[in-house]
Design a protein around this motif. Structure first.
Motif, PDB file in Angstrom:
ATOM      1  N   ARG A  73       3.045   8.873  -5.557  1.00 37.61           N
ATOM      2  CA  ARG A  73       2.645  10.146  -6.397  1.00 37.61           C
ATOM      3  C   ARG A  73       1.637  10.484  -7.010  1.00 37.61           C
ATOM      4  N   ARG A  74       1.471   8.975  -7.839  1.00 38.48           N
ATOM      5  CA  ARG A  74       0.628   8.953  -8.560  1.00 38.48           C
ATOM      6  C   ARG A  74      -0.936   8.114  -7.743  1.00 38.48           C
ATOM      7  N   LEU A  75      -0.802   7.542  -6.500  1.00 33.00           N
ATOM      8  CA  LEU A  75      -1.146   6.855  -6.185  1.00 33.00           C
ATOM      9  C   LEU A  75      -2.849   7.933  -5.435  1.00 33.00           C
ATOM     10  N   PHE A  76      -1.850   9.112  -5.029  1.00 36.69           N
ATOM     11  CA  PHE A  76      -2.309   9.938  -4.571  1.00 36.69           C
ATOM     12  C   PHE A  76      -2.933  11.090  -5.154  1.00 36.69           C
ATOM     13  N   ASP A  77      -2.452  10.861  -6.350  1.00 42.62           N
ATOM     14  CA  ASP A  77      -3.096  12.076  -7.574  1.00 42.62           C
ATOM     15  C   ASP A  77      -4.484  11.399  -7.865  1.00 42.62           C
ATOM     16  N   GLU A  78      -4.171  10.632  -8.215  1.00 45.33           N
ATOM     17  CA  GLU A  78      -5.727   9.475  -8.793  1.00 45.33           C
ATOM     18  C   GLU A  78      -6.950   9.329  -7.355  1.00 45.33           C
ATOM     19  N   THR A  79      -6.609   9.471  -5.832  1.00 47.13           N
ATOM     20  CA  THR A  79      -7.042   8.925  -4.419  1.00 47.13           C
ATOM     21  C   THR A  79      -8.053  10.639  -4.655  1.00 47.13           C
ATOM     22  N   GLU A  80      -7.241  11.333  -5.197  1.00 45.47           N
ATOM     23  CA  GLU A  80      -7.847  13.064  -4.873  1.00 45.47           C
ATOM     24  C   GLU A  80      -8.781  13.237  -5.974  1.00 45.47           C
ATOM     25  N   SER A  81      -8.144  13.221  -7.435  1.00 48.59           N
ATOM     26  CA  SER A  81      -9.168  13.382  -8.704  1.00 48.59           C
ATOM     27  C   SER A  81     -10.645  11.983  -8.686  1.00 48.59           C
ATOM     28  N   ARG A  82     -10.431  10.816  -8.004  1.00 47.57           N
ATOM     29  CA  ARG A  82     -11.737  10.682  -7.715  1.00 47.57           C
ATOM     30  C   ARG A  82     -12.442  10.270  -5.865  1.00 47.57           C
ATOM     31  N   LEU A  83     -11.375  10.518  -5.012  1.00 50.89           N
ATOM     32  CA  LEU A  83     -12.489  10.218  -3.849  1.00 50.89           C
ATOM     33  C   LEU A  83     -12.638  12.059  -3.549  1.00 50.89           C
ATOM     34  N   GLY A  84     -11.379  13.193  -3.918  1.00 53.69           N
ATOM     35  CA  GLY A  84     -11.732  14.183  -3.021  1.00 53.69           C
ATOM     36  C   GLY A  84     -10.563  13.786  -2.065  1.00 53.69           C
ATOM     37  N   ALA A  85      -9.934  14.647  -1.570  1.00 53.27           N
ATOM     38  CA  ALA A  85      -9.177  15.313  -0.089  1.00 53.27           C
ATOM     39  C   ALA A  85      -9.121  13.368   1.165  1.00 53.27           C
ATOM     40  N   ILE A  86      -7.836  13.295   1.739  1.00 50.55           N
ATOM     41  CA  ILE A  86      -7.494  12.294   1.516  1.00 50.55           C
ATOM     42  C   ILE A  86      -7.408  12.900   3.628  1.00 50.55           C
ATOM     43  N   ASP A  87      -8.325  11.729   4.015  1.00 44.79           N
ATOM     44  CA  ASP A  87      -7.961  11.776   5.613  1.00 44.79           C
ATOM     45  C   ASP A  87      -7.441  11.142   6.562  1.00 44.79           C
ATOM     46  N   ILE A  88      -6.980  10.222   5.728  1.00 42.34           N
ATOM     47  CA  ILE A  88      -6.697   8.533   6.779  1.00 42.34           C
ATOM     48  C   ILE A  88      -5.815   7.917   5.481  1.00 42.34           C
ATOM     49  N   VAL A  89      -4.498   7.508   5.889  1.00 40.59           N
ATOM     50  CA  VAL A  89      -3.182   6.590   5.350  1.00 40.59           C
ATOM     51  C   VAL A  89      -2.751   5.785   6.027  1.00 40.59           C
ATOM     52  N   VAL A  90      -3.093   4.148   5.476  1.00 41.27           N
ATOM     53  CA  VAL A  90      -2.669   3.351   6.631  1.00 41.27           C
ATOM     54  C   VAL A  90      -1.360   2.799   5.367  1.00 41.27           C
ATOM     55  N   ALA A  91      -0.097   2.903   5.797  1.00 45.58           N
ATOM     56  CA  ALA A  91       1.034   2.307   5.118  1.00 45.58           C
ATOM     57  C   ALA A  91       1.365   0.893   5.417  1.00 45.58           C
ATOM     58  N   ASN A  92       0.734   0.314   4.791  1.00 43.61           N
ATOM     59  CA  ASN A  92       0.678  -1.670   5.395  1.00 43.61           C
ATOM     60  C   ASN A  92       1.579  -1.937   4.421  1.00 43.61           C
ATOM     61  N   VAL A  93       2.124  -1.798   3.426  1.00 46.17           N
ATOM     62  CA  VAL A  93       2.693  -2.590   2.812  1.00 46.17           C
ATOM     63  C   VAL A  93       3.829  -3.406   3.847  1.00 46.17           C
ATOM     64  N   GLY A  94       4.239  -5.016   3.164  1.00 47.41           N
ATOM     65  CA  GLY A  94       5.477  -5.072   3.542  1.00 47.41           C
ATOM     66  C   GLY A  94       6.620  -6.638   2.936  1.00 47.41           C
ATOM     67  N   ILE A  95       8.138  -6.798   3.279  1.00 47.02           N
ATOM     68  CA  ILE A  95       7.699  -8.413   2.307  1.00 47.02           C
ATOM     69  C   ILE A  95       8.695  -8.542   3.463  1.00 47.02           C
ATOM     70  N   ALA A  96       8.779  -9.628   3.570  1.00 50.78           N
ATOM     71  CA  ALA A  96      10.123 -10.569   4.189  1.00 50.78           C
ATOM     72  C   ALA A  96      11.072 -10.935   3.571  1.00 50.78           C
ATOM     73  N   VAL A  97      12.520 -11.095   3.665  1.00 50.31           N
ATOM     74  CA  VAL A  97      12.997 -12.075   2.961  1.00 50.31           C
ATOM     75  C   VAL A  97      13.806 -12.691   4.322  1.00 50.31           C
ATOM     76  N   ILE A  98      13.577 -14.184   4.740  1.00 52.92           N
ATOM     77  CA  ILE A  98      14.216 -14.644   5.749  1.00 52.92           C
ATOM     78  C   ILE A  98      15.692 -15.273   5.111  1.00 52.92           C
ATOM     79  N   LYS A  99      16.419 -15.280   6.149  1.00 53.95           N
ATOM     80  CA  LYS A  99      18.115 -16.164   5.479  1.00 53.95           C
ATOM     81  C   LYS A  99      18.491 -15.092   6.881  1.00 53.95           C
ATOM     82  N   PRO A 100      19.416 -15.616   7.053  1.00 50.61           N
ATOM     83  CA  PRO A 100      20.875 -15.484   7.802  1.00 50.61           C
ATOM     84  C   PRO A 100      21.270 -14.449   7.270  1.00 50.61           C
TER      85      PRO A 100
END
Length: 243
Positions: A73-100
């Motif tokens: 929520r803070r990420l979106f709040d700061e974006t709107e405060s500093r850059l204005g309304a949002i047009d594009i969001v790319v949810a890219n975060v990802g991590i992996a734990v590789i094990k059986p």
């Protein structure tokens, strides 16, 4: 030079390196003002901002741990405060734990699902509330969800959830003209791809190589463009023909 995204504001989560960085850089090159999100490595995020600025683009770095809804929520709040309304969001975060699967702990589950599934869910939720009508929402999944790999139950399970979030949200936001799509990279030259697997991965593509982050980023930016206005609820495979 044509900049079809001039005047648009974009958030790319997890964009201090790898595919996220490439997406942020191409969005900025097309004219968008871009938020480079990072969780802990401020220098890496600042490097992305500097590279974008050096090429005439506009970007700023905002720290937020996507696994924490309050940070989202803070990420979106700061974006709107500093850059204005949002047009594009790319949810890219990802991590992996590789094990059986039989060796995965509760802590492993909470880490992977907390970031990839929970974090993406609340990123999509904020995007749904705040993206302007006609906007673009893209969630990065993986081509692995349509394949069979050992030791990837946590990673692929969490990304499978993301793909279902996309399908549902695309229906919910359709009346506003907002498109919601998943983007599924294949084997790509990032730190998530072990060195030992790269030769085999390259041989699985008709092109005989693994992907570069820019290969995936160009597809993401297409999904963010007006030309992709008739695509929604889709899972776009960006894997160089690996099946």
């Amino acid at each position: 030079m044509s900049q079809p995204l001039r005047g648009k504001t974009a958030i790319v989560t997890g964009s201090s390196r790898g595919i996220g960085r490439a997406i942020a850089e191409v969005l900025a090159a097309d004219g968008a003002s871009v938020v480079v999100n990072y969780v802990g490595n401020r220098k890496a995020a600042d490097d992305v901002v500097a590279a974008i600025s050096a090429n005439g683009g506009k970007a700023l770095a905002i720290q937020a741990d996507i696994s924490m809804p309050a940070d989202v929520r803070r990420l979106f709040d700061e974006t709107e405060s500093r850059l204005g309304a949002i047009d594009i969001v790319v949810a890219n975060v990802g991590i992996a734990v590789i094990k059986p699967l039989v060796e995965a702990s509760e802590a492993d589950f909470d880490l992977v699902f907390g970031t990839n599934a929970k974090g993406t869910f609340f990123t999509l939720q904020e995007a749904a509330k705040r993206v302007r009508d006609g906007g673009r929402i893209i969630a990065v999944s993986t081509g692995g969800t349509k394949m069979f790999f050992t030791q990837t139950a946590l990673y692929l399970g969490s990304k499978g959830a993301v793909e279902q979030f996309v399908r549902v949200l695309s229906r919910e936001l359709g009346p506003r003209g907002v498109t919601v799509n998943a983007l599924s990279p294949g084997f790509t030259d990032t730190e998530l791809l072990p060195e030992r697997d790269r030769a085999v991965a390259a041989g699985m593509s008709p092109f005989g190589r693994i992907g570069a982050p820019r290969d995936v980023a160009d597809v993401a930016v297409f999904l963010a463009s007006d030309e992709a206005r008739w695509l929604t609820g889709e899972n776009i495979q960006a894997g160089g023909g690996v099946a």
